[in-house]
Write a protein that holds these residues in place. Structure first.
Motif, PDB file in Angstrom:
ATOM      1  N   SER A 263     -38.206 -57.178  21.338  1.00  0.00           N
ATOM      2  CA  SER A 263     -38.004 -55.993  22.181  1.00  0.00           C
ATOM      3  C   SER A 263     -36.634 -55.381  21.926  1.00  0.00           C
ATOM      4  CB  SER A 263     -38.130 -56.383  23.652  1.00  0.00           C
ATOM      5  OG  SER A 263     -39.428 -56.847  23.947  1.00  0.00           O
ATOM      6  N   ALA A 264     -35.606 -56.231  21.869  1.00  0.00           N
ATOM      7  CA  ALA A 264     -34.240 -55.737  21.660  1.00  0.00           C
ATOM      8  C   ALA A 264     -34.102 -55.064  20.303  1.00  0.00           C
ATOM      9  CB  ALA A 264     -33.249 -56.887  21.780  1.00  0.00           C
ATOM     10  N   GLN A 265     -34.719 -55.647  19.277  1.00  0.00           N
ATOM     11  CA  GLN A 265     -34.647 -55.045  17.945  1.00  0.00           C
ATOM     12  C   GLN A 265     -35.345 -53.696  17.899  1.00  0.00           C
ATOM     13  OE1 GLN A 265     -36.419 -58.349  15.824  1.00  0.00           O
ATOM     14  NE2 GLN A 265     -34.457 -58.934  14.912  1.00  0.00           N
ATOM     15  N   ARG A 266     -36.506 -53.607  18.507  1.00  0.00           N
ATOM     16  CA  ARG A 266     -37.257 -52.356  18.473  1.00  0.00           C
ATOM     17  C   ARG A 266     -36.513 -51.256  19.226  1.00  0.00           C
ATOM     18  NH1 ARG A 266     -43.638 -53.129  17.891  1.00  0.00           N
ATOM     19  NH2 ARG A 266     -43.199 -51.153  16.887  1.00  0.00           N
ATOM     20  N   GLN A 267     -35.929 -51.619  20.352  1.00  0.00           N
ATOM     21  CA  GLN A 267     -35.136 -50.646  21.095  1.00  0.00           C
ATOM     22  C   GLN A 267     -33.915 -50.216  20.290  1.00  0.00           C
ATOM     23  OE1 GLN A 267     -34.582 -52.943  24.798  1.00  0.00           O
ATOM     24  NE2 GLN A 267     -35.656 -51.296  25.855  1.00  0.00           N
ATOM     25  N   ARG A 268     -33.237 -51.191  19.685  1.00  0.00           N
ATOM     26  CA  ARG A 268     -32.000 -50.896  18.958  1.00  0.00           C
ATOM     27  C   ARG A 268     -32.251 -49.961  17.776  1.00  0.00           C
ATOM     28  NH1 ARG A 268     -30.454 -55.641  18.349  1.00  0.00           N
ATOM     29  NH2 ARG A 268     -31.003 -56.122  16.184  1.00  0.00           N
ATOM     30  N   TRP A 269     -33.329 -50.215  17.025  1.00  0.00           N
ATOM     31  CA  TRP A 269     -33.564 -49.385  15.852  1.00  0.00           C
ATOM     32  C   TRP A 269     -34.094 -48.000  16.223  1.00  0.00           C
ATOM     33  CZ3 TRP A 269     -31.548 -49.820  11.250  1.00  0.00           C
ATOM     34  CH2 TRP A 269     -31.061 -51.057  10.855  1.00  0.00           C
ATOM     35  N   PHE A 270     -34.896 -47.910  17.291  1.00  0.00           N
ATOM     36  CA  PHE A 270     -35.285 -46.578  17.761  1.00  0.00           C
ATOM     37  C   PHE A 270     -34.042 -45.804  18.177  1.00  0.00           C
ATOM     38  CE2 PHE A 270     -36.087 -43.680  21.281  1.00  0.00           C
ATOM     39  CZ  PHE A 270     -37.051 -42.837  20.730  1.00  0.00           C
ATOM     40  N   ASN A 271     -33.158 -46.451  18.896  1.00  0.00           N
ATOM     41  CA  ASN A 271     -31.947 -45.793  19.375  1.00  0.00           C
ATOM     42  C   ASN A 271     -31.023 -45.414  18.219  1.00  0.00           C
ATOM     43  OD1 ASN A 271     -30.374 -44.870  21.688  1.00  0.00           O
ATOM     44  ND2 ASN A 271     -28.917 -46.491  21.135  1.00  0.00           N
ATOM     45  N   THR A 272     -30.992 -46.244  17.180  1.00  0.00           N
ATOM     46  CA  THR A 272     -30.189 -45.909  15.998  1.00  0.00           C
ATOM     47  C   THR A 272     -30.665 -44.599  15.386  1.00  0.00           C
ATOM     48  OG1 THR A 272     -29.663 -48.215  15.474  1.00  0.00           O
ATOM     49  CG2 THR A 272     -29.557 -46.638  13.654  1.00  0.00           C
ATOM     50  N   GLY A 273     -31.978 -44.472  15.220  1.00  0.00           N
ATOM     51  CA  GLY A 273     -32.520 -43.229  14.677  1.00  0.00           C
ATOM     52  C   GLY A 273     -32.248 -42.053  15.585  1.00  0.00           C
ATOM     53  N   TYR A 274     -32.380 -42.284  16.892  1.00  0.00           N
ATOM     54  CA  TYR A 274     -32.177 -41.195  17.851  1.00  0.00           C
ATOM     55  C   TYR A 274     -30.723 -40.743  17.889  1.00  0.00           C
ATOM     56  CZ  TYR A 274     -31.964 -38.640  22.238  1.00  0.00           C
ATOM     57  OH  TYR A 274     -31.743 -37.678  23.198  1.00  0.00           O
ATOM     58  N   GLN A 275     -29.801 -41.677  17.857  1.00  0.00           N
ATOM     59  CA  GLN A 275     -28.383 -41.325  17.951  1.00  0.00           C
ATOM     60  C   GLN A 275     -27.858 -40.695  16.664  1.00  0.00           C
ATOM     61  OE1 GLN A 275     -26.530 -41.366  20.652  1.00  0.00           O
ATOM     62  NE2 GLN A 275     -28.129 -42.284  21.922  1.00  0.00           N
ATOM     63  N   GLN A 276     -28.332 -41.181  15.510  1.00  0.00           N
ATOM     64  CA  GLN A 276     -27.747 -40.740  14.245  1.00  0.00           C
ATOM     65  C   GLN A 276     -28.591 -39.698  13.518  1.00  0.00           C
ATOM     66  OE1 GLN A 276     -25.829 -43.697  11.809  1.00  0.00           O
ATOM     67  NE2 GLN A 276     -25.793 -45.199  13.452  1.00  0.00           N
ATOM     68  N   GLY A 277     -29.902 -39.724  13.720  1.00  0.00           N
ATOM     69  CA  GLY A 277     -30.749 -38.718  13.090  1.00  0.00           C
ATOM     70  C   GLY A 277     -30.721 -38.733  11.583  1.00  0.00           C
ATOM     71  N   SER A 278     -30.415 -39.891  10.989  1.00  0.00           N
ATOM     72  CA  SER A 278     -30.234 -39.989   9.545  1.00  0.00           C
ATOM     73  C   SER A 278     -31.153 -41.035   8.944  1.00  0.00           C
ATOM     74  CB  SER A 278     -28.766 -40.351   9.236  1.00  0.00           C
ATOM     75  OG  SER A 278     -28.613 -40.792   7.908  1.00  0.00           O
ATOM     76  N   VAL A 279     -31.822 -40.677   7.845  1.00  0.00           N
ATOM     77  CA  VAL A 279     -32.678 -41.631   7.158  1.00  0.00           C
ATOM     78  C   VAL A 279     -31.856 -42.805   6.630  1.00  0.00           C
ATOM     79  CG1 VAL A 279     -34.176 -41.952   5.143  1.00  0.00           C
ATOM     80  CG2 VAL A 279     -34.420 -39.913   6.565  1.00  0.00           C
ATOM     81  N   LYS A 280     -30.657 -42.532   6.153  1.00  0.00           N
ATOM     82  CA  LYS A 280     -29.807 -43.600   5.623  1.00  0.00           C
ATOM     83  C   LYS A 280     -29.482 -44.642   6.696  1.00  0.00           C
ATOM     84  CE  LYS A 280     -27.563 -40.911   1.964  1.00  0.00           C
ATOM     85  NZ  LYS A 280     -26.265 -40.403   1.447  1.00  0.00           N
ATOM     86  N   ALA A 281     -29.380 -44.204   7.937  1.00  0.00           N
ATOM     87  CA  ALA A 281     -29.050 -45.137   9.018  1.00  0.00           C
ATOM     88  C   ALA A 281     -30.212 -46.089   9.320  1.00  0.00           C
ATOM     89  CB  ALA A 281     -28.688 -44.358  10.278  1.00  0.00           C
TER      90      ALA A 281
END
Length: 290
Positions: A263-281
């Motif tokens: 759960s923590a990993q899925r939340q963290r990676w969704f949030n990473t995409g949402y915060q940074q908006g970058s494919v590289k991230a």
């Protein structure tokens, strides 16, 4: 989520008229957010280890549905289909722009609405598996009754939670467009079961991150999210984490068996995409610790 009145995609195919018959199995390998749902339900109802069911679903074959409904555009007054069409249209807009910025062309997937069971390029699809993406025909498949399961059984209500599910499956299509799916499939045959599971986790977490990228750019361009919408998507990500599903089915948590991430990993990676908006991230494969 203020989605009504927005553009609807022309890439939605409605095959619900004549639901498929046939067996329980799923021939061929698909990629999806919902493969775990039947494992949870099956474990609770039948007392079967959900991990055993997962193994059967992701690797086993089975009889194909005996019939396939006709394909056409969904009815104009079908609110559920309209919602899916609007979300899909926006993923098309976002990923077209992201690909263009990188000097590439995005080829949008089709999305198929079905009921019960359906034939796909990956074999026979079952509604109980939840939504999934089939790389063989580059289509996303969803039985809209999954949203009832998401809300009532998994405890993840909200329209943006539903949108996250679509964006995750489209994320798998993005992986296919970028050549990631092909590379991963080429690696699987050389890996042990535990290593293959770890690789699958990175695939799924990247799709979560890509869903976050969609949310980032979508909100920037449309400003259509309400307070609490991102939280509802994060809650959905948490409810379908491998550890959460194993706990809710009354089983011991076995990290070596994880195929989608905690759960923590899925939340963290969704949030990473949402915060940074970058494919590289979203390079989960290069991350030392996902």
């Amino acid at each position: 989520m203020r989605w009504e009145g927005n553009r609807e995609s022309s890439n939605v195919e409605d095959a619900r008229d004549g639901g498929g018959g046939g067996g329980f199995g799923f021939g061929g390998r698909s990629i999806g957010i919902g493969t775990i749902v039947i494992a949870l339900i099956g474990g609770a109802i039948f007392g079967v280890n959900p991990l055993t069911i997962l193994g059967l679903l992701t690797g086993g074959g089975g009889p194909a549905p005996t019939q396939q409904g006709p394909v056409h555009a969904p009815p104009a007054d079908d609110r559920g289909a309209k919602f899916v069409s609007v979300v899909l249209a926006n993923t098309e807009d976002v990923w077209t722009q992201v690909f263009q910025a990188g000097g590439a062309t995005y080829h949008a997937p089709k999305l198929v609405l079905f009921r019960g069971a359906t034939q796909t390029g990956c074999g026979a699809g079952q509604a109980a598996m939840g939504p999934f993406y089939c790389p063989a025909d580059q289509k996303v498949y969803i039985d809209l009754s999954f949203y009832d399961t998401l809300r009532n059984r998994l405890g993840a209500p909200g329209e943006f939670a539903q949108a996250y599910v679509i964006a995750h499956e489209v994320g798998h299509h993005v992986q296919d467009e970028l050549g990631i799916t092909r590379k991963v499939d080429g690696m699987r045959s050389r890996l042990s079961e535990a290593q293959a599971n770890q690789l699958s986790v990175r695939v799924e977490l990247q799709a979560d991150c890509y869903a976050g990228i969609w949310a980032h750019h979508s909100q920037q361009s449309k400003n259509w999210l309400d307070p609490g919408d991102i939280e509802s998507a994060m809650n959905a990500a948490a409810k379908i984490g491998d550890d959460a599903l194993q706990k809710s089915s009354g089983r011991a948590v076995v990290p070596e068996s994880f195929t989608h991430g905690t759960s923590a990993q899925r939340q963290r990676w969704f949030n990473t995409g949402y915060q940074q908006g970058s494919v590289k991230a979203c390079d989960t494969f290069a991350a030392g610790n996902v």
